[in-house]
Scaffold this active site. Sequence first.
Site, PDB file in Angstrom:
ATOM      1  N   ARG A  60       0.724  -1.120   0.065  1.00 53.46           N
ATOM      2  CA  ARG A  60       0.041   0.027   0.039  1.00 53.46           C
ATOM      3  C   ARG A  60       0.947   1.109  -0.008  1.00 53.46           C
ATOM      4  O   ARG A  60       0.584   2.063  -0.780  1.00 53.46           O
ATOM      5  CB  ARG A  60      -0.928   0.063   1.093  1.00 53.46           C
ATOM      6  CG  ARG A  60      -1.934   1.119   1.171  1.00 53.46           C
ATOM      7  CD  ARG A  60      -3.141   1.223   2.002  1.00 53.46           C
ATOM      8  NE  ARG A  60      -3.329   0.271   3.123  1.00 53.46           N
ATOM      9  CZ  ARG A  60      -2.558   0.237   4.374  1.00 53.46           C
ATOM     10  NH1 ARG A  60      -1.724   1.488   4.446  1.00 53.46           N
ATOM     11  NH2 ARG A  60      -2.842  -0.688   4.983  1.00 53.46           N
ATOM     12  N   TYR A 112     -15.897  16.919 -15.880  1.00 54.93           N
ATOM     13  CA  TYR A 112     -16.331  15.486 -16.055  1.00 54.93           C
ATOM     14  C   TYR A 112     -17.435  14.948 -15.147  1.00 54.93           C
ATOM     15  O   TYR A 112     -17.184  15.424 -13.734  1.00 54.93           O
ATOM     16  CB  TYR A 112     -14.842  14.797 -15.893  1.00 54.93           C
ATOM     17  CG  TYR A 112     -15.220  13.125 -16.135  1.00 54.93           C
ATOM     18  CD1 TYR A 112     -15.470  12.684 -17.100  1.00 54.93           C
ATOM     19  CD2 TYR A 112     -15.233  12.635 -14.761  1.00 54.93           C
ATOM     20  CE1 TYR A 112     -15.440  11.171 -17.123  1.00 54.93           C
ATOM     21  CE2 TYR A 112     -15.305  11.077 -14.716  1.00 54.93           C
ATOM     22  CZ  TYR A 112     -15.414  10.551 -16.067  1.00 54.93           C
ATOM     23  OH  TYR A 112     -15.769   9.075 -16.018  1.00 54.93           O
ATOM     24  N   ASP A 184      -6.837  18.804 -14.735  1.00 53.95           N
ATOM     25  CA  ASP A 184      -7.107  17.489 -15.033  1.00 53.95           C
ATOM     26  C   ASP A 184      -6.697  17.215 -16.609  1.00 53.95           C
ATOM     27  O   ASP A 184      -7.295  18.200 -17.483  1.00 53.95           O
ATOM     28  CB  ASP A 184      -8.508  17.235 -15.066  1.00 53.95           C
ATOM     29  CG  ASP A 184      -8.957  15.775 -15.443  1.00 53.95           C
ATOM     30  OD1 ASP A 184      -8.463  15.149 -16.294  1.00 53.95           O
ATOM     31  OD2 ASP A 184      -9.996  15.152 -15.112  1.00 53.95           O
ATOM     32  N   LYS A 209      -7.375   6.433 -19.747  1.00 52.87           N
ATOM     33  CA  LYS A 209      -7.797   6.884 -21.312  1.00 52.87           C
ATOM     34  C   LYS A 209      -6.524   6.771 -22.171  1.00 52.87           C
ATOM     35  O   LYS A 209      -6.078   5.673 -22.318  1.00 52.87           O
ATOM     36  CB  LYS A 209      -8.516   8.430 -21.160  1.00 52.87           C
ATOM     37  CG  LYS A 209      -9.465   8.563 -20.021  1.00 52.87           C
ATOM     38  CD  LYS A 209     -10.695   7.894 -20.075  1.00 52.87           C
ATOM     39  CE  LYS A 209     -11.652   7.545 -18.975  1.00 52.87           C
ATOM     40  NZ  LYS A 209     -12.135   8.785 -18.205  1.00 52.87           N
TER      41      LYS A 209
HETATM   42  C1  LIG Z   1     -12.575   9.285 -16.978  1.00 53.73           C
HETATM   43  C2  LIG Z   1     -12.188  10.822 -16.451  1.00 53.73           C
HETATM   44  C3  LIG Z   1     -12.020  10.820 -15.163  1.00 53.73           C
HETATM   45  C4  LIG Z   1     -12.118   9.934 -14.041  1.00 53.73           C
HETATM   46  O1  LIG Z   1     -11.062   8.907 -14.288  1.00 53.73           O
HETATM   47  P1  LIG Z   1     -11.361   7.306 -13.844  1.00 53.73           P
HETATM   48  O2  LIG Z   1     -10.171   6.497 -14.229  1.00 53.73           O
HETATM   49  O3  LIG Z   1     -12.508   6.860 -14.846  1.00 53.73           O
HETATM   50  O4  LIG Z   1     -11.768   7.259 -12.586  1.00 53.73           O
HETATM   51  C5  LIG Z   1     -11.597  12.182 -14.698  1.00 53.73           C
HETATM   52  N1  LIG Z   1     -11.481  13.110 -15.713  1.00 53.73           N
HETATM   53  C6  LIG Z   1     -11.579  12.843 -16.991  1.00 53.73           C
HETATM   54  C7  LIG Z   1     -11.487  14.149 -18.056  1.00 53.73           C
HETATM   55  C8  LIG Z   1     -12.096  11.966 -17.495  1.00 53.73           C
HETATM   56  O5  LIG Z   1     -12.303  11.711 -18.813  1.00 53.73           O
END
Ligand SMILES: *Cc1c(COP(=O)(O)O)cnc(C)c1O
Length: 393
Positions: A60, A112, A184, A209
């Site tokens: 962890r 998001y 982000d 992604k």
């Molecule tokens: C998918 C996404 C998230 C969340 O991420 P997860 O890996 O699904 O928890 C946050 N911000 C953006 C812009 C995203 O496309």
Amino acid sequence: MNSSYCAKIKEKHMKFNTKTIHGGQQNIDPAYGSVMPPIYQTSTYAQTTPGGHKGFEYSRSGNPTRSALESALASIENGEFGIAFGSGLAAIDAVLKLLKAGDEVISTNDLYGGTYRLFTKIFEGFGIKFHFVNMENTNKIEEYINSNTKLIWVETPTNPMMKIIDIKAVATIAKKHNVLLGVDNTFTTPYLQQPLDLGADIVMHSATKYLGGHSDVLLGALIVKDSELANKLYFVQKASGAVCGPQDSFLVLRGLKTLHVRMQRHCENGRTVAEYLAQHQKIERVYWPGFENHPNHNIAREQMKDFGGMISFETKGNSFERAIRIVESLKVFTLAESLGGVESLAGHPASMTHASISKDERDKIGIVDSLIRLSVGIEDVEDLIEDLKQAIG
Ligand SMILES: *Cc1c(COP(=O)(O)O)cnc(C)c1O
């Protein structure tokens, strides 16, 4: 050029494409010389005497495969420290845990959906106050800053309207008021945009992604430069425990190595698809920051290397049923949530990702019934155009 040679090149002299492959990967595996970091599928580590270990005690708080990923991420975002989590939302959750009841956050308004839910349904309940602001004009931000403001949270381009926010301008405001700025960077990746260089304090990724890139893993990450901030975030990572496993860390490490070639093709295909849609008789509007008439296009040009493969469009007549028929008839594009994989995906925000928002609210922010969002993949672009042509009719 082999990796042991590259490891000798001072990291800061490496260019981006070299960093995606070698960045932060200084040590060739001492046991067998394996070129890829091994998947250390272990929860704990033998000690010769209490405290006598090789830097890892319990997975962890630290795992060698996760550490390899964390330093690779720090390298490609021009940061000093990477902190990896089980998902993108777990990474954002860790940032919010730096705050306490009474603190305030200013955030982009078309955020998001999962981030919006985390902010409003979890952290509002713990006494943190959120202001959701259209940041296309950064002058608006200062109206919301007071002595309780601790964090500004930015997404650019936004989802699904592809709004562009001037990171440098927001960073200037954040610095002036001694407020943390988190960006982000999921939609752009460090190939296109490097927020730490533009003045942000924290870069966040849903590595699920583009960084992973193959739609086969969930993972999140934070990257920072400041060691005090890093230590606070490592503490949350260990104390709250939303870590990613070694197998998942390995998959993202593998994804990173082709990030630059994938992104290059995503951008090329994105441009061709955007231009095709823009001249189509039955299309009302296309949202893609590469168009000269896209709001804040000049800022996009300045802070992004290219314009990416994310595109939204509306069909003429704004029919909900017609949009559904289009996404159902696509054959190369897959109808699915998510984005950033090698395969092309299509989504219908009004009935999928943004269905929980009322129609009135959706219309206000531009998510009309006919809006379709594409994550343009790296297939042959002629096949993608052909697919759109037959589906739109
Ligand atoms: C998918 C996404 C998230 C969340 O991420 P997860 O890996 O699904 O928890 C946050 N911000 C953006 C812009 C995203 O496309």
